[in-house]
Design a protein around this motif. Sequence first.
Motif, short mmCIF file in Angstrom:
data_model
loop_
_atom_site.label_atom_id
_atom_site.label_comp_id
_atom_site.label_asym_id
_atom_site.label_seq_id
_atom_site.Cartn_x
_atom_site.Cartn_y
_atom_site.Cartn_z
N UNK A 224 0.58 -1.08 -0.43
CA UNK A 224 -0.02 0.37 -0.01
C UNK A 224 0.67 0.85 0.04
N UNK A 225 1.93 1.01 0.29
CA UNK A 225 3.10 2.52 0.25
C UNK A 225 3.19 3.29 -0.60
N UNK A 226 2.85 1.83 -2.16
CA UNK A 226 3.31 2.37 -3.47
C UNK A 226 1.43 2.93 -4.55
N UNK A 227 0.68 1.84 -3.65
CA UNK A 227 0.07 2.40 -4.42
C UNK A 227 -1.65 3.24 -4.06
N UNK A 228 -1.46 4.03 -2.64
CA UNK A 228 -1.86 5.08 -1.92
C UNK A 228 -1.40 6.53 -2.70
N UNK A 229 -0.26 5.94 -2.91
CA UNK A 229 0.31 7.99 -3.75
C UNK A 229 0.13 7.71 -5.57
N UNK A 230 0.15 6.30 -6.01
CA UNK A 230 -0.29 6.60 -7.35
C UNK A 230 -1.66 7.14 -7.58
N UNK A 231 -2.50 6.10 -6.88
CA UNK A 231 -3.91 6.70 -6.64
C UNK A 231 -4.33 8.32 -6.35
N UNK A 232 -3.73 8.78 -5.99
CA UNK A 232 -3.62 10.49 -5.80
C UNK A 232 -2.47 10.38 -7.23
N UNK A 233 -1.97 10.84 -7.59
CA UNK A 233 -1.01 10.89 -8.76
C UNK A 233 -2.35 10.77 -9.95
N UNK A 234 -3.21 9.41 -9.92
CA UNK A 234 -4.15 9.29 -11.18
C UNK A 234 -5.47 10.17 -10.81
N UNK A 235 -5.97 10.27 -9.81
CA UNK A 235 -7.10 11.46 -9.27
C UNK A 235 -6.92 12.87 -9.81
N UNK A 236 -5.04 12.90 -9.71
CA UNK A 236 -4.72 14.79 -10.32
C UNK A 236 -4.50 14.55 -11.71
N UNK A 237 -4.84 13.11 -12.57
CA UNK A 237 -4.41 13.65 -14.19
C UNK A 237 -5.79 13.13 -14.02
N UNK A 238 -7.04 12.96 -14.08
CA UNK A 238 -8.23 12.75 -13.78
C UNK A 238 -8.86 14.46 -13.68
N UNK A 239 -8.31 14.46 -12.77
CA UNK A 239 -8.84 16.08 -12.71
C UNK A 239 -8.41 17.13 -13.21
N UNK A 240 -7.13 17.44 -14.58
CA UNK A 240 -6.90 18.15 -14.87
C UNK A 240 -7.16 17.49 -15.79
#
Length: 247
Positions: A224-240
């Motif tokens: 989960x140490x890598x999954x959660x940051x990548x999910x936040x990255x994807x959320x940022x991409x989706x918002x853009x």
Amino acid sequence: MGVLWFLCPVIAFGSFVDAIAGGGGLITLTAYVAVGLPPQTALGNNKFASASGTVIASLQYISRKQVSWAVGLIAIVFSFLGSAYGSYLATRFASTYLHYLLVFLVPALAAFMLLKPDFGRATHHTKAFTLSLGALTGLVMGAYDGFFGPGTGMFLTLIFTSALGLDLLKASGTARVVNLASNIAALATFLMHGVVDFSIAIPCAFSAILGGYLGSHLALRIGSKVVKPVMLFVLALLLVKVVVSML
């Protein structure tokens, strides 16, 4: 052939992201459009490569027993039904209102992930609750995928952990299997309509396989140490993407 020097690394990275948290299509589909492929061909090639990468990622998660079949099997069935209905809705209604909804929803989801201290930890629910919510999740997210699409795998991961109580790694693995089913169904449609350019799709598929293997391997190794940051990255991409689409 020149476009492959650009596409292959981008597709590998998108598949890498997708294998960890979902949402890699936000990267890969943009790349296909950027090199000038017609919309239908871009979608067909994207599904061809993403299905290839998701197969490898799914096998990795399955081999490490990081898939909840109690949730995944019923979600797969209902995601097919939802996707068919979502595709029908897409032919009748514009996605404008969904864009506005996502502008508010995406930041709210990011805040939820950041502020909830036990996010991603496993909790237990009754079998009836798990089956019912698994079916509803498959139906709703299948409809979303058919109607709009971007970030489906990431939303599945988020729902599987926050609502169904799977730990973040098993939620990611289960989401990959469910997303693979929808990818294959969509790919079959694109192949029947002859909108896949194999001269581009096959090299990109190999890139997606590499990215899918590396991404799932990293997630399984670090968790989960890598999954959660990548999910936040994807959320940022989706918002853009949503904001740009509205301009």
